[in-house]
Design an enzyme around this catalytic site. Structure first.
Site, PDB file in Angstrom:
ATOM      1  N   ASP B 149       0.795  -1.265   0.017  1.00  0.00           N
ATOM      2  CA  ASP B 149      -0.026   0.115  -0.048  1.00  0.00           C
ATOM      3  C   ASP B 149       0.762   1.188   0.099  1.00  0.00           C
ATOM      4  O   ASP B 149       1.862   1.459   0.880  1.00  0.00           O
ATOM      5  CB  ASP B 149      -0.819  -0.108   1.256  1.00  0.00           C
ATOM      6  CG  ASP B 149      -1.847   0.852   1.232  1.00  0.00           C
ATOM      7  OD1 ASP B 149      -2.999   0.594   1.132  1.00  0.00           O
ATOM      8  OD2 ASP B 149      -1.610   2.160   1.101  1.00  0.00           O
ATOM      9  N   ASP B 170       0.241   8.052  -8.605  1.00  0.00           N
ATOM     10  CA  ASP B 170      -0.445   7.758  -9.876  1.00  0.00           C
ATOM     11  C   ASP B 170      -1.516   6.456  -9.458  1.00  0.00           C
ATOM     12  O   ASP B 170      -1.895   5.498 -10.473  1.00  0.00           O
ATOM     13  CB  ASP B 170       0.374   7.176 -11.242  1.00  0.00           C
ATOM     14  CG  ASP B 170      -0.507   7.058 -12.229  1.00  0.00           C
ATOM     15  OD1 ASP B 170      -1.645   7.512 -12.454  1.00  0.00           O
ATOM     16  OD2 ASP B 170      -0.136   6.519 -13.355  1.00  0.00           O
TER      17      ASP B 170
END
Lengths: 225, 306
Positions: B149, B170
């Site tokens: 993550d 992104d």
């Protein structure tokens, strides 16, 4: 069919259902916010929800056990109200201490799976155990006729699970748009405490009424027996 | 038949009908599909254009595309717009990309800057695998891919006092950015990772209620920033830096220096430099817009209200 030992006044059962509904609402509201609370430290991976759901199910199961046990000794609306007050208080650290608890666990445990499991354990275990005690205790207070126990339990599950459903959707769709996470937790906590207090007040008023009823109605009852 | 079995039958028939209606054929040829823990991953090919998609139904969820015969060419405008970062820092040595997609950005940057270290962070291990197998994404001494993550990676890196010259955010799939990657606290953590010349480029939404909240949040952490956008799509790139923004003259001069090198990759940096607007001169959101924080981050609920 009248209940032989139901001298509790007409509003006691609706009050218990309301309380069970609210506890369902709060449990799922808090569980949902749990994902938000853990995300800054443990991310939003699949295992975060695994951790949260595991901890909630585990603590609810212990809560059911403890609530059932507790209901065998002097069950009363007064004690029922106390459970709510304790639950409300136990929820508070989620708002006030979560930051440092999560930081400490984040630093100690590298693996986010066990990190998130430990953190949700630390934050949610105690309040959810207490909230889990409510269901079996409600059954004890509501069931006065064993033929109807299934029906009463069914309606109780209906009410509390409906509360859970609404707690989930209202929290995730609307409350997070309007308020900060900690504010919502605080509202849940306050609501639980207020409901607990109102149960205790209701109990007191009822007992006073009962005493005065008994005084005036004593000769009749004696005649019946 | 009793009521229960009739209800059951109706349920089965309805769900069969619904699933039949939803599985209409797609035009492009699907060369790979899998269901990961996070999403459906599809690799489709049509007329030599190979695309990674995370969803079948939506048109705007192409993550990354590559021309099979010309893998170097960048297909999406937003990836080209990301190069505007070089106008702020022309020589990035340590690059962090959060959100891998097909890995085309990583490949291209390695060709432009063979000595730079590139760290790709992608939450979904299946996406890394697909990028390797279908989009020629490669790793070597300089390039790594980490399955984690993004928020946790940034937090751990900041504890290790790591620094990056270029951070590319992104983690965006066309209509969703994880909410914990848009908060003030996260941006502050990312800012801590930026080196003195560091620049942060975020690929994000440009329309919806979220616009004001997100812009205000970036400004609260970085001060003024550049918005980069063109009229052709609804993406915008937010360019932020720890240092004050460079002047127009410096940007124009750097664009000239870079134009030759980048034209090989079909990036017209001079045109991109004209698409940059500084929030110092054109702040297009109301003063006092609420900030997104870890306590208040309904980013994707806000994004619903276009």
């Amino acid at each position: 069919m009248t209940n032989k030992n139901n001298n509790n006044g007409p509003w006691q059962n609706p009050l218990i259902y309301l309380l069970a509904f609210s506890s369902g609402f709060c449990i799922m509201g808090i569980e949902l916010l749990g994902g938000r609370i853990l995300a800054p430290f443990f991310g939003s991976s699949v295992h975060i929800w695994g951790s949260i759901i595991t901890v909630f199910m585990l603590s609810l199961s212990f809560g059911y056990l403890a609530g059932g046990k507790l209901s065998t000794k002097n069950a009363s609306l007064n004690r029922y109200g106390l459970i709510f007050i304790f639950a409300g208080i136990a929820v508070l650290p989620v708002a006030f201490s979560s930051e440092w608890v999560m930081e400490a666990i984040f630093l100690a445990v590298e693996d986010t799976r066990y990190g998130s499991l430990l953190a949700s354990m630390a934050l949610f275990f105690v309040p959810t155990v207490i909230l889990g005690m409510i269901s079996p205790y409600s059954v004890r207070l509501l069931v006065t006729d064993k033929d109807k126990s299934g029906q009463v339990a069914g309606f109780l599950y209906f009410v509390s699970t409906l509360g859970s459903a609404l707690g989930t959707i209202i929290t995730s769709f609307y409350l997070v748009l309007l308020f900060e996470v900690n504010d919502i937790i605080m509202v849940f906590s306050t609501a639980l405490i207020l409901l607990g207090v109102s149960a205790m007040i209701f109990n007191r008023l009822n007992q006073q009424k009962k005493i005065s009823n008994n005084r005036s109605g004593n000769p009749q009852e004696a005649a019946h027996e | 038949m009793n009521k229960l079995s009739i209800t059951f039958l109706i349920g089965v028939v309805t769900s069969l009908l619904i699933s039949a209606a939803l599985s209409t054929p797609v035009m492009a040829k699907t060369i790979h599909s899998e269901r990961s823990l996070y999403r459906n991953i599809l690799v489709e090919e049509k007329n030599g254009l190979r695309c990674l998609k995370f969803n079948v139904r939506s048109t705007k969820t192409q993550q990354s595309c590559m021309l099979v015969d010309d893998p170097q060419r960048l297909v999406f405008n937003y990836t080209k717009m990301l190069f505007s970062s070089l106008l702020i820092n022309p020589n990035p040595e340590r690059i962090l990309i959060i959100g891998l997609g097909g890995g085309t950005m990583s490949n291209t940057l390695h060709q432009i800057y063979p000595k730079a270290t590139i760290t790709n962070v992608e939450i979904d291990p299946a996406v890394i695998k697909v990028a390797r197998n279908y989009f020629s994404f490669f790793e070597n001494d300089h390039i790594t891919a980490v399955a984690q993550d993004g928020r946790i990676f940034v937090k751990r890196e900041s504890i290790k006092k790591q620094q990056y010259d270029w951070i590319i955010l992104d983690a965006f799939n066309g209509d969703y950015i994880p909410e914990h990657l848009m908060t003030q606290e996260f941006l502050q953590e990312a800012k801590n990772l930026l080196s003195d010349n560091g620049v942060l480029a975020a690929n994000t939404f440009s329309v919806s209620d979220l616009y004001n909240y997100e812009s205000a949040t970036y400004k609260s952490v970085f001060g003024d920033f550049f918005n980069v956008r063109n009229n052709r799509n609804s993406n915008r790139i937010i360019l932020a830096s720890t240092k004050p923004l460079p002047t127009n003259d410096i940007i124009a001069a750097r664009a000239i220096e870079l134009s030759e090198k980048l034209s090989l990759f079909d990036v017209d940096i001079t045109e991109i430099s004209r698409q940059m607007t500084s929030t110092a001169t054109s702040q297009d959101w109301p003063e006092g817009s609420p900030l997104l924080t870890d306590q208040y981050s309904p980013a994707n609920l806000l994004n619903l209200k276009n």
